[in-house]
Design a protein around this motif. Structure first.
Motif, PDB file in Angstrom:
ATOM      1  N   ARG A  78      37.912  67.478  50.753  1.00  0.00           N
ATOM      2  CA  ARG A  78      36.684  68.616  51.301  1.00  0.00           C
ATOM      3  C   ARG A  78      35.789  68.092  52.179  1.00  0.00           C
ATOM      4  NH1 ARG A  78      34.757  72.691  46.808  1.00  0.00           N
ATOM      5  NH2 ARG A  78      33.247  74.033  47.941  1.00  0.00           N
ATOM      6  N   ALA A  79      35.367  66.888  51.569  1.00  0.00           N
ATOM      7  CA  ALA A  79      34.475  65.977  52.531  1.00  0.00           C
ATOM      8  C   ALA A  79      34.657  65.334  53.641  1.00  0.00           C
ATOM      9  CB  ALA A  79      33.536  65.262  51.596  1.00  0.00           C
ATOM     10  N   CYS A  80      36.008  64.422  53.327  1.00  0.00           N
ATOM     11  CA  CYS A  80      36.382  63.474  54.602  1.00  0.00           C
ATOM     12  C   CYS A  80      38.095  63.172  54.222  1.00  0.00           C
ATOM     13  CB  CYS A  80      35.621  62.210  54.464  1.00  0.00           C
ATOM     14  SG  CYS A  80      36.173  61.196  55.863  1.00  0.00           S
ATOM     15  N   LEU A  81      38.897  63.425  54.988  1.00  0.00           N
ATOM     16  CA  LEU A  81      40.340  63.166  54.740  1.00  0.00           C
ATOM     17  C   LEU A  81      40.369  61.653  55.118  1.00  0.00           C
ATOM     18  CD1 LEU A  81      42.850  65.621  56.408  1.00  0.00           C
ATOM     19  CD2 LEU A  81      42.373  64.997  53.849  1.00  0.00           C
ATOM     20  N   GLY A  82      39.749  61.102  55.847  1.00  0.00           N
ATOM     21  CA  GLY A  82      39.743  59.668  56.055  1.00  0.00           C
ATOM     22  C   GLY A  82      39.588  58.885  54.690  1.00  0.00           C
ATOM     23  N   VAL A  83      38.554  59.261  53.741  1.00  0.00           N
ATOM     24  CA  VAL A  83      38.402  58.525  52.807  1.00  0.00           C
ATOM     25  C   VAL A  83      39.566  59.032  51.516  1.00  0.00           C
ATOM     26  CG1 VAL A  83      36.665  58.392  50.662  1.00  0.00           C
ATOM     27  CG2 VAL A  83      35.919  58.559  52.792  1.00  0.00           C
ATOM     28  N   SER A  84      39.770  60.280  51.688  1.00  0.00           N
ATOM     29  CA  SER A  84      40.893  60.855  50.773  1.00  0.00           C
ATOM     30  C   SER A  84      42.359  60.129  50.836  1.00  0.00           C
ATOM     31  CB  SER A  84      40.978  62.304  50.566  1.00  0.00           C
ATOM     32  OG  SER A  84      41.547  62.744  51.503  1.00  0.00           O
ATOM     33  N   GLY A 244      50.283  65.792  46.069  1.00  0.00           N
ATOM     34  CA  GLY A 244      48.815  65.361  46.612  1.00  0.00           C
ATOM     35  C   GLY A 244      48.446  65.465  48.015  1.00  0.00           C
ATOM     36  N   VAL A 245      49.375  65.313  48.916  1.00  0.00           N
ATOM     37  CA  VAL A 245      49.287  65.724  50.443  1.00  0.00           C
ATOM     38  C   VAL A 245      48.885  66.993  50.516  1.00  0.00           C
ATOM     39  CG1 VAL A 245      49.997  65.429  52.611  1.00  0.00           C
ATOM     40  CG2 VAL A 245      50.752  63.984  50.769  1.00  0.00           C
ATOM     41  N   GLY A 246      49.458  68.025  49.697  1.00  0.00           N
ATOM     42  CA  GLY A 246      49.084  69.401  49.513  1.00  0.00           C
ATOM     43  C   GLY A 246      47.742  69.555  49.042  1.00  0.00           C
ATOM     44  N   ALA A 247      47.259  68.858  48.216  1.00  0.00           N
ATOM     45  CA  ALA A 247      45.930  68.887  47.585  1.00  0.00           C
ATOM     46  C   ALA A 247      44.972  68.501  48.671  1.00  0.00           C
ATOM     47  CB  ALA A 247      45.839  67.862  46.388  1.00  0.00           C
ATOM     48  N   GLN A 248      45.281  67.386  49.455  1.00  0.00           N
ATOM     49  CA  GLN A 248      44.461  66.975  50.499  1.00  0.00           C
ATOM     50  C   GLN A 248      44.346  68.426  51.643  1.00  0.00           C
ATOM     51  OE1 GLN A 248      46.828  63.324  52.192  1.00  0.00           O
ATOM     52  NE2 GLN A 248      44.558  62.621  52.021  1.00  0.00           N
ATOM     53  N   GLY A 249      45.590  69.156  51.866  1.00  0.00           N
ATOM     54  CA  GLY A 249      45.452  70.334  52.819  1.00  0.00           C
ATOM     55  C   GLY A 249      44.515  71.244  52.065  1.00  0.00           C
ATOM     56  N   VAL A 250      44.706  71.632  50.866  1.00  0.00           N
ATOM     57  CA  VAL A 250      43.613  72.436  50.229  1.00  0.00           C
ATOM     58  C   VAL A 250      42.176  72.137  50.336  1.00  0.00           C
ATOM     59  CG1 VAL A 250      42.949  73.427  48.070  1.00  0.00           C
ATOM     60  CG2 VAL A 250      45.344  73.113  48.487  1.00  0.00           C
ATOM     61  N   THR A 289      42.133  83.899  51.571  1.00  0.00           N
ATOM     62  CA  THR A 289      43.440  84.124  50.682  1.00  0.00           C
ATOM     63  C   THR A 289      44.282  82.874  50.883  1.00  0.00           C
ATOM     64  OG1 THR A 289      43.136  86.083  51.537  1.00  0.00           O
ATOM     65  CG2 THR A 289      45.304  85.921  50.761  1.00  0.00           C
ATOM     66  N   GLU A 290      44.537  82.512  52.018  1.00  0.00           N
ATOM     67  CA  GLU A 290      45.734  81.460  52.206  1.00  0.00           C
ATOM     68  C   GLU A 290      45.185  79.971  51.377  1.00  0.00           C
ATOM     69  OE1 GLU A 290      47.892  80.285  56.007  1.00  0.00           O
ATOM     70  OE2 GLU A 290      46.462  81.841  56.850  1.00  0.00           O
ATOM     71  N   ILE A 291      43.807  79.685  51.293  1.00  0.00           N
ATOM     72  CA  ILE A 291      43.685  78.532  50.696  1.00  0.00           C
ATOM     73  C   ILE A 291      43.658  78.749  49.243  1.00  0.00           C
ATOM     74  CG2 ILE A 291      41.470  77.229  49.894  1.00  0.00           C
ATOM     75  CD1 ILE A 291      40.234  77.758  52.721  1.00  0.00           C
ATOM     76  N   LYS A 320      53.531  70.521  49.504  1.00  0.00           N
ATOM     77  CA  LYS A 320      53.134  69.786  51.044  1.00  0.00           C
ATOM     78  C   LYS A 320      53.209  70.624  51.984  1.00  0.00           C
ATOM     79  CE  LYS A 320      53.642  66.197  53.886  1.00  0.00           C
ATOM     80  NZ  LYS A 320      53.887  66.322  55.354  1.00  0.00           N
ATOM     81  N   VAL A 321      54.410  71.170  52.315  1.00  0.00           N
ATOM     82  CA  VAL A 321      54.667  72.097  53.378  1.00  0.00           C
ATOM     83  C   VAL A 321      53.675  73.323  53.700  1.00  0.00           C
ATOM     84  CG1 VAL A 321      56.461  73.593  52.965  1.00  0.00           C
ATOM     85  CG2 VAL A 321      56.551  72.564  55.003  1.00  0.00           C
ATOM     86  N   PHE A 322      53.705  74.061  52.359  1.00  0.00           N
ATOM     87  CA  PHE A 322      52.786  75.216  52.467  1.00  0.00           C
ATOM     88  C   PHE A 322      51.176  75.148  52.672  1.00  0.00           C
ATOM     89  CE2 PHE A 322      50.552  78.659  50.396  1.00  0.00           C
ATOM     90  CZ  PHE A 322      51.291  79.879  51.056  1.00  0.00           C
ATOM     91  N   ALA A 323      50.915  73.989  51.819  1.00  0.00           N
ATOM     92  CA  ALA A 323      49.408  73.533  51.774  1.00  0.00           C
ATOM     93  C   ALA A 323      48.867  72.976  52.984  1.00  0.00           C
ATOM     94  CB  ALA A 323      49.041  72.845  50.687  1.00  0.00           C
ATOM     95  N   THR A 324      49.764  72.020  53.926  1.00  0.00           N
ATOM     96  CA  THR A 324      49.301  71.514  54.963  1.00  0.00           C
ATOM     97  C   THR A 324      49.380  72.500  56.380  1.00  0.00           C
ATOM     98  OG1 THR A 324      51.304  70.318  55.222  1.00  0.00           O
ATOM     99  CG2 THR A 324      49.935  69.121  54.044  1.00  0.00           C
TER     100      THR A 324
END
Ligand code: COS
Length: 385
Positions: A78-84, A244-250, A289-291, A320-324
């Motif tokens: 939520r803050a930074c994808l580089g860090v996550s 977990g990549v899905g969680a990154q997307g969320v 809604t999508e999130i 992964k596919v849906f969330a990203t």
């Protein structure tokens, strides 16, 4: 929405959220600009025990599952994808040891990974082997008590910074995917060096680098599982990590949405806040809604994995596919809502949009995820006959 998280899960969420807000948000722009590896933040994450989450208790971990890891990943994202990405790639590199390591290997490496003393990277991809993971060319030839590794790995997250590398190499070329094996290679092993550091579109706080093996002598004790199991090690590892990549997307989508909502409330045009216009309201409604739909899927898949399910390739790929894909749409729309401001570096949404793109590419492109889902659907139909 209430996902009925238990006390420990809520605690993990709160700790990760606090680190994200207090330590990551203030420096994310600078880390992105300077392409600087977030060592200080990783130290804070380690001190907060977030690197212990998915490590079994007997090796100084917290013994938690996919859901707890997803919760932490989402908050950091939520803050930074580089860090996550740095954080999540450490888990990706560790799964081969957790899933296929023997007792000695686990004792030797997992406590140091849990404490954050040593960071990990996963090395599968090569210049000519991306989606076609079975096409890797790096070789490992047995010579006495050693395997001699030769070849180059490409685009390895945490490359150069990590101390431990789980590497997939070919031990028998005649056997196709069954001729690959997995190894633990430590930084500093003679014959192991680092190539160019990549300059990227997004996730610029994370390190992406080439690994070069030139007659690199790896002790035979560092073979993970048995010879020939390398492709399975890689595939099972990716089954575990893709949710977990899905969680990154969320996470990144939620971060972008938060900025867009706040902006829409404050920005006035034609004498009204732009949130009062239906065009903007509908965009925000779709984004929210999508999130929520993606979060519900990611958490459900993680819970399914933690329930002891043996095979979750399809479900993990779906998450992964849906969330990203959602994250790409939502971050793009967040830029759209901010208009010209969204395109400027002054606001964080352009970075979120640049960062989000990688989620549709790494750990298997979203086209490959659809192949995985499709293949599993075919298998299920055949079983029913
Ligand atoms: N779990 C266990 N075994 C698996 C598996 C899984 N998830 N996926 C494949 N296998 C097995 C297959 O059963 C097959 O075994 P047999 O030889 O006994 O039949 C073997 O592995 C080869 O599988 P397959 O024939 O499906 O391999 P392909 O070469 O067609 O590739 C895909 C399959 C495309 C799904 C795979 O290569 C892939 O996921 N690619 C993307 C790689 C990736 O994520 N790269 C990112 C790098 S890490 S950031």
């Amino acid at each position: 929405m209430d996902y009925f998280l238990n006390e420990e899960q809520l605690m993990i969420r709160d700790i990760a959220r606090k680190i994200a807000e207090e330590k990551i948000v203030p420096v994310r722009e600078e880390l992105d600009e300077k392409e600087e590896f977030p060592w200080e933040i990783m130290k804070t994450i380690a001190q907060a025990d977030l690197l212990r989450i998915f490590i079994p208790e007997e090796y100084e971990g917290l013994g938690k599952g996919a859901l707890e890891l997803c919760i932490a990943v989402e908050e950091l994202s939520r803050a930074c994808l580089g860090v996550s990405t740095t954080y999540a790639a450490n888990a990706l590199g560790t799964y081969p040891i957790i899933l296929f390591g023997n007792e000695e290997q686990k004792k030797k490496y997992l406590p140091d990974i849990a404490s954050g003393k040593r960071l990990v990277a996963f090395a599968l991809t090569e210049a000519n082997a991306g989606s076609d993971a079975g096409g890797i060319e790096t070789t490992a030839k047995k010579e006495g008590d050693y395997y001699i590794l030769n070849g180059t790995k490409q685009w390895i997250t945490n490359g150069g910074e990590a101390e431990i590398y789980t590497v997939i190499a070919i031990t028998d070329r005649t056997k196709g995917p069954r001729g690959a094996s997995a190894f633990i290679v430590e930084k500093g092993t003679p014959g192991f060096s680092f190539g160019k550091k990549e300059k990227k579109m997004g996730i610029r706080a994370s390190a992406t680098r080439e690994l070069i093996f030139e007659n690199c002598r790896v002790p035979k004790e560092n073979l993970l599982g048995r010879e020939g199991m390398g492709f399975i090690v890689a595939m099972k590892t990716l089954d575990h990590s893709r949710v977990g990549v899905g969680a990154q997307g969320v996470g990144v989508a939620q971060g972008a949405f938060d900025v867009a909502l706040e902006y829409a409330r404050k920005r006035h045009q034609f004498g009204h806040p732009i949130i009062s216009f239906q065009a903007i309201q509908h965009m925000l409604a779709d984004m929210a809604t999508e999130i929520e739909a993606a979060r519900a899927l990611v958490y459900s898949v993680a819970r399914y994995m933690d329930s002891g399910a043996k095979d979750f390739s399809k479900e993990s790929a779906m998450a992964k596919v849906f969330a990203t894909d959602m994250a790409m749409r939502v971050t793009t729309n967040a830029v759209q809502i901010l208009g010209g401001y969204g395109y400027m570096r002054e606001y964080p949404v352009e970075k979120m949009m640049r960062d989000a793109k990688i989620l549709q590419i790494y750990e298997g492109t979203n086209q490959i995820q659809r192949n995985v889902i499709g293949q599993e659907l075919i298998k299920e139909t055949l079983k029913k006959k």
